[in-house]
Design an enzyme around this catalytic site. Structure first.
Site, mmCIF file in Angstrom:
data_model
loop_
_atom_site.group_PDB
_atom_site.id
_atom_site.type_symbol
_atom_site.label_atom_id
_atom_site.label_comp_id
_atom_site.label_asym_id
_atom_site.label_seq_id
_atom_site.Cartn_x
_atom_site.Cartn_y
_atom_site.Cartn_z
ATOM 1 C CG HIS A 1 28.242 2.646 7.479
ATOM 2 N ND1 HIS A 1 28.405 1.837 6.378
ATOM 3 C CD2 HIS A 1 27.425 3.652 7.089
ATOM 4 C CE1 HIS A 1 27.707 2.336 5.371
ATOM 5 N NE2 HIS A 1 27.100 3.441 5.772
ATOM 6 C CB CYS B 1 23.847 1.845 5.708
ATOM 7 S SG CYS B 1 23.996 2.518 4.041
ATOM 8 C CG HIS C 1 23.548 6.154 6.354
ATOM 9 N ND1 HIS C 1 24.853 5.824 6.017
ATOM 10 C CD2 HIS C 1 23.629 7.162 7.237
ATOM 11 C CE1 HIS C 1 25.680 6.596 6.696
ATOM 12 N NE2 HIS C 1 24.978 7.411 7.450
ATOM 13 C CG ASP D 1 23.747 7.049 2.561
ATOM 14 O OD1 ASP D 1 24.768 7.734 2.726
ATOM 15 O OD2 ASP D 1 23.784 5.816 2.449
ATOM 16 C CG HIS D 2 25.435 7.938 -1.307
ATOM 17 N ND1 HIS D 2 26.079 6.814 -1.740
ATOM 18 C CD2 HIS D 2 26.108 8.333 -0.206
ATOM 19 C CE1 HIS D 2 27.083 6.543 -0.941
ATOM 20 N NE2 HIS D 2 27.112 7.454 0.016
ATOM 21 C CE1 TYR E 1 26.879 12.182 1.806
ATOM 22 C CE2 TYR E 1 28.563 11.155 0.430
ATOM 23 C CZ TYR E 1 27.721 11.132 1.534
ATOM 24 O OH TYR E 1 27.709 10.034 2.363
HETATM 25 C C1 DNO Z 1 29.229 6.970 2.291
HETATM 26 C C2 DNO Z 1 29.054 6.849 3.749
HETATM 27 C C3 DNO Z 1 30.239 6.153 4.362
HETATM 28 C C4 DNO Z 1 30.165 6.208 5.866
HETATM 29 C C5 DNO Z 1 31.258 5.439 6.535
HETATM 30 C C6 DNO Z 1 31.035 5.380 8.008
HETATM 31 O O1 DNO Z 1 28.862 7.926 1.730
HETATM 32 O O2 DNO Z 1 27.894 6.234 4.077
HETATM 33 O O3 DNO Z 1 31.393 6.764 3.923
HETATM 34 O O4 DNO Z 1 30.264 7.536 6.281
HETATM 35 O O5 DNO Z 1 31.359 4.162 6.056
HETATM 36 O O6 DNO Z 1 32.242 5.200 8.651
#
Ligand code: DNO
Length: 353
Positions: free
Chosen positions: A198, A236, A265, A308-309, A322
């Protein structure tokens, strides 16, 4: 691509049953969140997670994340034992049938924000970041705590890690990443696991800590350190897109074209100024998610994708970023973009002589 969402396990206020009601959802990504970095994961607990996920007719499609311990990132002697544990975890994950493992190589803190509850003009709430506000936090001195990470380290541990990183600059961090990859990628490859690094979130140094996984040149360097298909990326958009210099569709074409994007993501950000941004609804913001999805379709990406978020909307309370509602809306939007991009791609393939 396979539409997935993150579930934090049986304690997650967003129940698996609710996630399973999102029409396009096919897969779940999760982890054993209570196992400390540096220890190995018990296979029986992974099997139980898989059973719970499959009982909802979903696939356990990726582990997010197996955390890399600070001694590994710092290059301390314990790293040998921690890397052995990491390899044992990869073997356990592979035995329960999960083939994608997400991880990051950010010192001390994972994703970093200065506010977890920034009100947006429509009354929804989002995570945001401002470099000037961050530099004002006096971490661990009885002063500030980093939003989202207060419970991760005791103040004493935090001081210890921050002090240890004074001896680790970007060059050393690259060397430590190389050492880690050379140890784990052969094990991942032998077990049919694709590792998905990531990018750093945000993609620049924070609190004087080095951050190296920030742009196209860095991502290519990661891939070239160990040229195995098992050494790949989590792409991401929200992390990389906080720096407007990153050309996201171009990066997808570059790394997807090499078959090295294993997990995605997709989220959006409103960039407010240099090193200052707020998260936002998926269709808004500065990132052209339509172009990103198109680039993924055109490069034949078939792995897991998650929204993702999300924001907090409709009065929902819970884990920042989340909640259920906005992630569900985001996933539906992404599914629409995907359907349009797939049809367009099929049409253009048919029109070839
Ligand atoms: C945030 C996520 C990160 C991700 C880590 C991967 O919400 O995208 O916490 O899980 O960086 O190791």
């Amino acid at each position: 691509m396979l539409f997935a969402e993150r579930w934090f396990g049986p304690d997650d206020p967003v129940r698996l049953e609710f996630l399973a009601q999102v029409p396009v959802l096919q897969g779940i990504v999760t982890a054993l969140h209570d196992v400390r970095a540096g220890e190995s994961w018990p296979e029986d607990r992974l099997s139980r997670l898989r059973e719970q996920i499959e009982a909802r007719h979903l696939r356990f499609c990726a582990v997010e994340s197996i955390p890399v311990s600070e001694p590994v990132k710092l290059g301390l002697p314990e790293r040998e034992r921690h890397m052995d544990s990491y390899c044992a975890s990869l073997e356990a994950v592979a035995r329960v049938g999960v083939k994608v493992v997400c991880y990051n190589f950010m010192p001390v803190f994972d994703w970093t924000r200065t506010t977890l509850a920034e009100p947006l003009p429509d009354g929804s709430i989002a995570l945001s970041y401002d470099q000037a506000a961050l530099e004002h936090l006096k971490l661990g001195h009885g002063g500030g705590v980093l939003p989202g990470w207060a419970a991760q380290h005791t103040p004493a541990e935090l001081q210890r890690w921050l002090a240890a990183y004074r001896h680790v600059d970007e060059k050393r961090l690259w060397e430590n990443l190389e050492c880690f990859l050379k140890r784990i990628i052969p094990v991942a490859e032998a077990n049919g696991v694709s590792m998905a690094l990531h990018p750093d979130d945000p993609p620049w140094s924070v609190l004087g800590l080095p951050r190296i996984v920030t742009n196209a040149a860095a991502l290519q360097r990661v891939l070239d350190l160990v040229p195995s298909p098992a050494n790949g990326l989590t792409f991401c958009t929200g992390s990389l897109g906080a720096n407007p210099d990153n050309d996201l569709p171009g990066m997808i074409r570059q790394f997807g074209g090499q078959g090295r994007i294993h997990y995605v993501h997709l989220r959006n950000v409103l960039v407010r100024g240099p090193k200052s941004f707020s998260e936002c609804a998926h269709p808004n913001g500065v990132i052209d998610l339509g172009e990103c999805v198109r680039a993924l379709v055109e490069t034949g990406f078939a792995g897991p994708v998650r929204a993702d978020h999300g924001r907090m909307i409709w009065g929902e309370q819970g884990r920042p970023g989340y909640g259920l509602y906005d992630r569900a809306l985001g996933l539906m939007y992404l599914a629409g973009l995907h359907e349009a991009a797939t049809r367009r791609h099929a049409r253009s393939a048919h029109s070839l002589p």
